[in-house]
Design a protein around this motif. Structure first.
Motif, short mmCIF file in Angstrom:
data_model
loop_
_atom_site.label_atom_id
_atom_site.label_comp_id
_atom_site.label_asym_id
_atom_site.label_seq_id
_atom_site.Cartn_x
_atom_site.Cartn_y
_atom_site.Cartn_z
N PHE A 16 -36.74 6.15 -50.22
CA PHE A 16 -35.57 5.94 -50.94
C PHE A 16 -35.58 6.65 -52.37
N GLY A 17 -36.80 6.63 -52.94
CA GLY A 17 -36.91 7.46 -54.23
C GLY A 17 -36.46 8.81 -54.04
N LEU A 18 -36.82 9.56 -53.00
CA LEU A 18 -36.43 11.15 -52.56
C LEU A 18 -34.92 11.03 -52.52
N ILE A 19 -34.33 9.87 -51.72
CA ILE A 19 -33.04 9.99 -51.68
C ILE A 19 -32.22 9.91 -53.03
N GLY A 20 -32.65 9.03 -53.72
CA GLY A 20 -32.24 8.83 -55.08
C GLY A 20 -32.29 10.10 -56.01
N LEU A 21 -33.32 10.70 -55.97
CA LEU A 21 -33.77 11.88 -56.58
C LEU A 21 -32.53 12.92 -56.24
N GLY A 22 -32.50 13.16 -55.13
CA GLY A 22 -31.44 14.12 -54.34
C GLY A 22 -30.18 13.66 -54.96
N TYR A 23 -29.81 12.45 -55.01
CA TYR A 23 -28.31 12.24 -55.24
C TYR A 23 -28.15 12.40 -57.01
N ALA A 207 -40.44 18.73 -43.37
CA ALA A 207 -39.36 18.21 -43.01
C ALA A 207 -38.76 16.95 -43.77
N VAL A 208 -39.74 15.92 -43.89
CA VAL A 208 -39.73 14.62 -44.34
C VAL A 208 -39.15 14.87 -45.79
N PRO A 209 -39.70 15.14 -46.67
CA PRO A 209 -39.05 15.28 -48.29
C PRO A 209 -37.98 16.14 -48.25
N CYS A 210 -37.99 17.12 -47.44
CA CYS A 210 -36.53 17.74 -47.52
C CYS A 210 -35.49 17.08 -47.12
N ALA A 211 -35.61 16.39 -45.88
CA ALA A 211 -34.72 15.65 -45.20
C ALA A 211 -34.17 14.50 -46.26
N LEU A 212 -34.90 13.85 -47.12
CA LEU A 212 -34.51 12.82 -47.78
C LEU A 212 -33.82 13.36 -49.11
N VAL A 213 -34.30 14.33 -49.68
CA VAL A 213 -33.49 15.00 -50.69
C VAL A 213 -32.21 15.42 -50.41
N SER A 214 -32.04 16.07 -49.03
CA SER A 214 -30.87 16.65 -48.68
C SER A 214 -29.88 15.31 -48.32
N LEU A 215 -30.54 14.13 -47.96
CA LEU A 215 -29.55 13.08 -47.72
C LEU A 215 -28.76 12.51 -49.09
N GLY A 216 -29.67 12.58 -50.01
CA GLY A 216 -29.34 12.26 -51.30
C GLY A 216 -28.17 13.14 -51.78
N LEU A 217 -28.18 14.56 -51.64
CA LEU A 217 -27.31 15.39 -51.96
C LEU A 217 -25.93 14.99 -51.34
N ALA A 218 -26.13 14.58 -49.94
CA ALA A 218 -25.03 14.41 -49.05
C ALA A 218 -24.23 13.12 -49.41
N LEU A 219 -24.94 12.17 -50.10
CA LEU A 219 -24.17 11.01 -50.18
C LEU A 219 -23.25 11.21 -51.70
N HIS A 220 -23.56 12.03 -52.14
CA HIS A 220 -22.55 12.61 -53.49
C HIS A 220 -21.47 12.99 -52.94
N ARG A 221 -21.54 13.87 -51.99
CA ARG A 221 -20.38 14.64 -51.24
C ARG A 221 -19.67 13.73 -50.39
N TYR A 222 -20.32 12.47 -50.05
CA TYR A 222 -19.69 11.64 -49.14
C TYR A 222 -19.52 9.89 -49.96
N PRO A 223 -18.70 10.14 -50.94
CA PRO A 223 -18.81 8.55 -51.82
C PRO A 223 -18.05 7.69 -51.26
N LEU A 295 -22.31 3.27 -48.04
CA LEU A 295 -22.68 1.64 -48.52
C LEU A 295 -23.77 1.22 -47.48
N SER A 296 -23.92 1.74 -46.23
CA SER A 296 -24.94 1.25 -45.51
C SER A 296 -26.29 2.00 -45.88
N THR A 297 -26.22 3.27 -46.16
CA THR A 297 -27.39 3.93 -46.74
C THR A 297 -28.00 3.16 -48.00
N ALA A 298 -27.13 2.82 -48.89
CA ALA A 298 -27.50 2.25 -50.17
C ALA A 298 -27.97 0.53 -49.79
N LEU A 299 -27.52 -0.07 -49.00
CA LEU A 299 -27.95 -1.34 -48.74
C LEU A 299 -29.06 -1.23 -47.81
#
Length: 314
Positions: A16-23, A207-223, A295-299
């Motif tokens: 979740f740290g990498l997801i947050g970094l991407g966001y 694959a794993v680190p890039c997927a997590l950062v990518s998801l963080g970037l996507a969450l900003h696009r789907y608020p 919301l589900s990703t954050a929780l």
């Protein structure tokens, strides 16, 4: 308990740290929209398929074959929350049939690639890879076919043209191509070696680190855009009800312990971005699905930790 929580933190925090970094990178403008799209394409089109191919080609499959209880447990839970999501949309929020299908699909469709793969591999290692990737192989096709049939059937009485288009899309889906190639390699006894293995290892490792950062970037696009009532119901079904049903069934049906735990964690994953994309396609439930994904990703940071505690992970 504290020792187990500490061990779980080592699993969950980096993910979740990498997801947050991407966001944060997207929110601050450090990485722009084109970076988000490019990284997502790289993850989905190359890195994760290579990871799946490599894992399946080198995997040790159970001598007794795939346990049928594994499939029954997971998909029973998935279809129950799909039905409950549709029912809630109709009865609680007065939505039409198409939007109700979108709510149901969002309730049952897990984020397998961008959250499931990193978390499950981090928690269970190579032992969890085989049940994970085998479930990924049929998860998206089954859920997409059901959602498409329910939607198309209501609008045009069942469209073979629509199903044919879906079939072509799934046939050339990069994730599924990685699974097909890995399965064929396993059947014929081929495992990458030498320079090819080194190259594939490097791609798979990204694959794993890039997927997590990518998801963080996507969450900003789907608020979270509103329609919070349905989003909360969908999130509850996805993060709590789905894994609870699967957990109960995995304790009753025959399967190896690791397979049982993978099924529960897979079910505990947040709603996948595919739900939002399907909503966009049918122009129905877009706000609710986008809000539910975020919301589900954050929780899920908290709910996945609880499920790890229940399962004794760590």
């Amino acid at each position: 308990m504290l020792v187990q929580l500490g061990a779980i933190a080592y699993i969950v925090a980096p993910v979740f740290g990498l997801i947050g970094l991407g966001y944060v990178a997207s929110l601050s403008g450090h990485l722009r929209e084109r970076a988000a799209e490019g990284l997502s394409e790289y993850v989905f089109g190359l890195a994760v398929p290579v990871l799946i191919f490599k894992t399946l080609a080198e995997a040790q499959l159970p001598a007794e074959g795939q346990p049928w209880g594994y499939w029954v447990a997971y998909f029973t839970g998935a279809f129950i929350v799909f039905a409950l999501g549709m029912l809630a949309a109709k009865r609680l929020f007065g939505r039409d049939h198409t939007e109700s299908v979108i709510h149901g699909f969002t309730s049952g469709q897990a984020n397998t690639v961008f959250v499931g793969v990193p978390l499950i591999l981090q928690a269970f290692g190579p032992e969890g890879a085989v049940p994970l990737f085998l479930l990924i192989a049929i998860h998206l096709p089954i859920m997409m076919v059901v959602a498409t049939v329910l939607t198309e059937g209501a609008s045009v009485g069942f469209s073979l043209k629509g199903l044919a288009k879906l079939g072509r899309m799934l046939a050339f889906n990069p994730i599924l191509l990685g699974i097909y190639a890995g399965a064929i390699a396993k059947i014929v006894g081929y495992a990458p070696a030498g320079l090819l293995k080194q190259t594939l290892d490097m791609l798979a490792a990204s694959a794993v680190p890039c997927a997590l950062v990518s998801l963080g970037l996507a969450l900003h696009r789907y608020p979270i855009r509103g329609d919070l009532g349905p989003a909360i119901v969908i999130t509850t079904l996805k993060l709590v009800v789905h894994p609870a049903i699967v957990y109960s069934l995995t304790r009753l049906l025959p399967m190896p312990p690791v397979w049982a735990d993978v099924a529960v964690v897979f079910a505990a994953m947040p709603s996948g971005v595919n739900a939002y994309l399907l909503a966009q396609r049918y122009k129905a439930g877009v706000t609710a699905s986008a809000s539910a994904v975020s919301l589900s990703t954050a929780l899920s940071l908290f709910t996945v930790t609880i499920w790890f505690l229940i399962l004794g992970v760590g």
